[in-house]
Design a protein around this motif. Structure first.
Motif, mmCIF file in Angstrom:
data_model
loop_
_atom_site.group_PDB
_atom_site.id
_atom_site.type_symbol
_atom_site.label_atom_id
_atom_site.label_comp_id
_atom_site.label_asym_id
_atom_site.label_seq_id
_atom_site.Cartn_x
_atom_site.Cartn_y
_atom_site.Cartn_z
ATOM 1 N N VAL A 100 0.969 -1.091 -0.070
ATOM 2 C CA VAL A 100 -0.027 -0.004 0.010
ATOM 3 C C VAL A 100 0.935 1.092 0.020
ATOM 4 O O VAL A 100 1.732 1.234 1.026
ATOM 5 C CB VAL A 100 -1.116 -0.135 1.205
ATOM 6 C CG1 VAL A 100 -1.834 1.381 1.445
ATOM 7 C CG2 VAL A 100 -1.910 -0.953 1.133
ATOM 8 N N TYR A 101 0.686 2.028 -1.029
ATOM 9 C CA TYR A 101 1.928 3.271 -1.168
ATOM 10 C C TYR A 101 0.978 4.256 -2.191
ATOM 11 O O TYR A 101 0.662 3.902 -3.274
ATOM 12 C CB TYR A 101 3.058 2.828 -1.784
ATOM 13 C CG TYR A 101 4.107 3.890 -1.596
ATOM 14 C CD1 TYR A 101 4.732 3.888 -0.294
ATOM 15 C CD2 TYR A 101 4.354 4.744 -2.371
ATOM 16 C CE1 TYR A 101 5.688 5.168 -0.257
ATOM 17 C CE2 TYR A 101 5.161 5.899 -2.558
ATOM 18 C CZ TYR A 101 5.964 5.901 -1.150
ATOM 19 O OH TYR A 101 6.794 6.925 -1.217
ATOM 20 N N GLY A 102 0.827 5.569 -1.680
ATOM 21 C CA GLY A 102 -0.098 6.638 -2.471
ATOM 22 C C GLY A 102 -0.131 7.757 -1.703
ATOM 23 O O GLY A 102 0.403 8.126 -0.638
ATOM 24 N N ARG A 103 -0.814 8.693 -2.736
ATOM 25 C CA ARG A 103 -1.054 10.084 -2.195
ATOM 26 C C ARG A 103 -2.493 10.498 -2.572
ATOM 27 O O ARG A 103 -2.850 10.235 -3.726
ATOM 28 C CB ARG A 103 -0.109 11.034 -2.761
ATOM 29 C CG ARG A 103 -0.172 12.387 -2.397
ATOM 30 C CD ARG A 103 0.591 13.463 -3.134
ATOM 31 N NE ARG A 103 2.170 12.814 -2.913
ATOM 32 C CZ ARG A 103 3.150 12.848 -3.858
ATOM 33 N NH1 ARG A 103 2.998 13.734 -5.066
ATOM 34 N NH2 ARG A 103 4.130 12.515 -3.631
ATOM 35 N N ALA A 104 -3.156 10.924 -1.775
ATOM 36 C CA ALA A 104 -4.548 11.505 -2.052
ATOM 37 C C ALA A 104 -4.762 13.005 -1.793
ATOM 38 O O ALA A 104 -4.076 13.447 -0.806
ATOM 39 C CB ALA A 104 -5.542 10.685 -0.861
ATOM 40 N N THR A 105 -5.434 13.488 -2.665
ATOM 41 C CA THR A 105 -5.501 14.880 -2.683
ATOM 42 C C THR A 105 -7.067 15.256 -2.890
ATOM 43 O O THR A 105 -7.642 14.629 -3.688
ATOM 44 C CB THR A 105 -4.668 15.656 -4.018
ATOM 45 O OG1 THR A 105 -3.589 15.055 -4.047
ATOM 46 C CG2 THR A 105 -4.915 16.997 -4.035
ATOM 47 N N TYR A 106 -7.468 15.960 -1.909
ATOM 48 C CA TYR A 106 -8.693 16.247 -1.690
ATOM 49 C C TYR A 106 -8.674 18.047 -1.662
ATOM 50 O O TYR A 106 -8.155 18.591 -0.939
ATOM 51 C CB TYR A 106 -9.200 15.837 -0.565
ATOM 52 C CG TYR A 106 -10.690 16.023 -0.422
ATOM 53 C CD1 TYR A 106 -11.811 15.356 -1.029
ATOM 54 C CD2 TYR A 106 -11.415 16.849 0.736
ATOM 55 C CE1 TYR A 106 -13.130 15.561 -0.784
ATOM 56 C CE2 TYR A 106 -12.601 16.915 0.833
ATOM 57 C CZ TYR A 106 -13.501 16.458 -0.073
ATOM 58 O OH TYR A 106 -14.915 16.277 0.199
ATOM 59 N N LEU A 116 0.018 2.910 -5.873
ATOM 60 C CA LEU A 116 0.807 2.047 -6.578
ATOM 61 C C LEU A 116 -0.028 0.544 -6.561
ATOM 62 O O LEU A 116 -0.731 0.275 -5.365
ATOM 63 C CB LEU A 116 2.254 1.593 -6.013
ATOM 64 C CG LEU A 116 3.095 2.885 -6.210
ATOM 65 C CD1 LEU A 116 4.514 2.434 -5.544
ATOM 66 C CD2 LEU A 116 3.316 3.421 -7.659
ATOM 67 N N GLU A 117 -0.026 -0.151 -7.724
ATOM 68 C CA GLU A 117 -0.636 -1.450 -7.747
ATOM 69 C C GLU A 117 0.358 -2.487 -7.798
ATOM 70 O O GLU A 117 1.667 -2.227 -8.219
ATOM 71 C CB GLU A 117 -1.842 -1.378 -9.118
ATOM 72 C CG GLU A 117 -2.747 -0.291 -8.852
ATOM 73 C CD GLU A 117 -3.831 0.017 -9.882
ATOM 74 O OE1 GLU A 117 -4.366 -0.924 -9.793
ATOM 75 O OE2 GLU A 117 -3.471 0.853 -10.770
ATOM 76 N N GLU A 118 -0.309 -3.728 -8.012
ATOM 77 C CA GLU A 118 0.844 -4.913 -8.030
ATOM 78 C C GLU A 118 1.920 -4.639 -9.183
ATOM 79 O O GLU A 118 2.872 -5.164 -8.843
ATOM 80 C CB GLU A 118 0.106 -6.164 -7.990
ATOM 81 C CG GLU A 118 0.950 -7.290 -7.705
ATOM 82 C CD GLU A 118 -0.033 -8.751 -7.785
ATOM 83 O OE1 GLU A 118 0.774 -9.565 -7.932
ATOM 84 O OE2 GLU A 118 -1.078 -8.595 -7.284
ATOM 85 N N LEU A 150 8.121 5.722 -8.919
ATOM 86 C CA LEU A 150 6.901 4.915 -9.529
ATOM 87 C C LEU A 150 5.782 6.003 -9.192
ATOM 88 O O LEU A 150 4.991 6.035 -10.122
ATOM 89 C CB LEU A 150 6.776 3.503 -8.976
ATOM 90 C CG LEU A 150 7.924 2.811 -9.501
ATOM 91 C CD1 LEU A 150 7.687 1.439 -8.699
ATOM 92 C CD2 LEU A 150 7.791 2.612 -11.149
ATOM 93 N N LEU A 151 5.543 6.374 -7.935
ATOM 94 C CA LEU A 151 4.205 7.195 -7.566
ATOM 95 C C LEU A 151 4.219 8.499 -8.141
ATOM 96 O O LEU A 151 3.372 8.976 -8.857
ATOM 97 C CB LEU A 151 4.074 7.272 -6.043
ATOM 98 C CG LEU A 151 2.887 8.227 -5.466
ATOM 99 C CD1 LEU A 151 1.609 7.385 -6.022
ATOM 100 C CD2 LEU A 151 2.990 8.209 -4.112
#
Length: 160
Positions: A100-106, A116-118, A150-151
């Motif tokens: 699980v690795y990511g960034r959410a912007t709201y 990131l996905e598999e 990658l992100l």
């Protein structure tokens, strides 16, 4: 036993709203220390988890918090907080044990969650003998720089 997802959130808004957020997180931190249990804001229903654990922030960092959640990020809870206080936020999260690795912007009611996905994680390999990672012909001691690259590429691709 849950895997811990590390989260960093930065809220943006009026000074009054940021002060309210500081007070909210201070209150949750105090309750967590007393009860030794994860916390939710009082206005968030206790139905889907999303509890904040180990809340902390650096002195002087207004509206920026670090905390942990069980298994995955609690982006929906952050949206509820942001909506109530008319704020926007950027949340970065990671729990590498479950990829699980990511960034959410709201902002203005719109969520953009890039993660990131598999197949993204399949782009690099770990060499158990040398204890190094290999990615695009280079060698790395840690996978942090690789997953961040990658992100960032994925975020740039989403903006097009």
């Amino acid at each position: 036993m849950a895997n811990w997802c590390s989260n960093t959130v930065v809220f943006e808004g009026t000074p009054e709203a940021i002060t309210a957020i500081q007070e909210l997180f201070q209150s949750m931190k105090g309750k967590e220390e007393k009860t030794e249990q994860g916390q939710l804001p009082d206005f968030v229903p206790d139905t889907n988890g999303g509890y904040f654990f180990n809340i902390y922030w650096n002195e002087g960092d207004e509206g920026q918090f670090q905390y942990e959640t069980k298994w995955s990020p609690n982006t929906e809870v952050l949206q509820s907080i942001a909506d109530l206080h008319e704020l926007s936020f950027i949340q970065e999260y990671e729990e590498m044990g479950n990829l699980v690795y990511g960034r959410a912007t709201y902002s203005e009611g719109m969520l953009n969650d890039v993660y990131l996905e598999e197949e993204d994680f399949d782009q690099y390999q770990f060499d158990e003998q040398t204890e190094h990672y290999h990615f695009e012909g280079e060698t790395f001691e840690s996978d942090y720089e690789i997953v961040e690259t990658l992100l960032e590429r994925k975020i740039a691709k989403n903006k097009i």
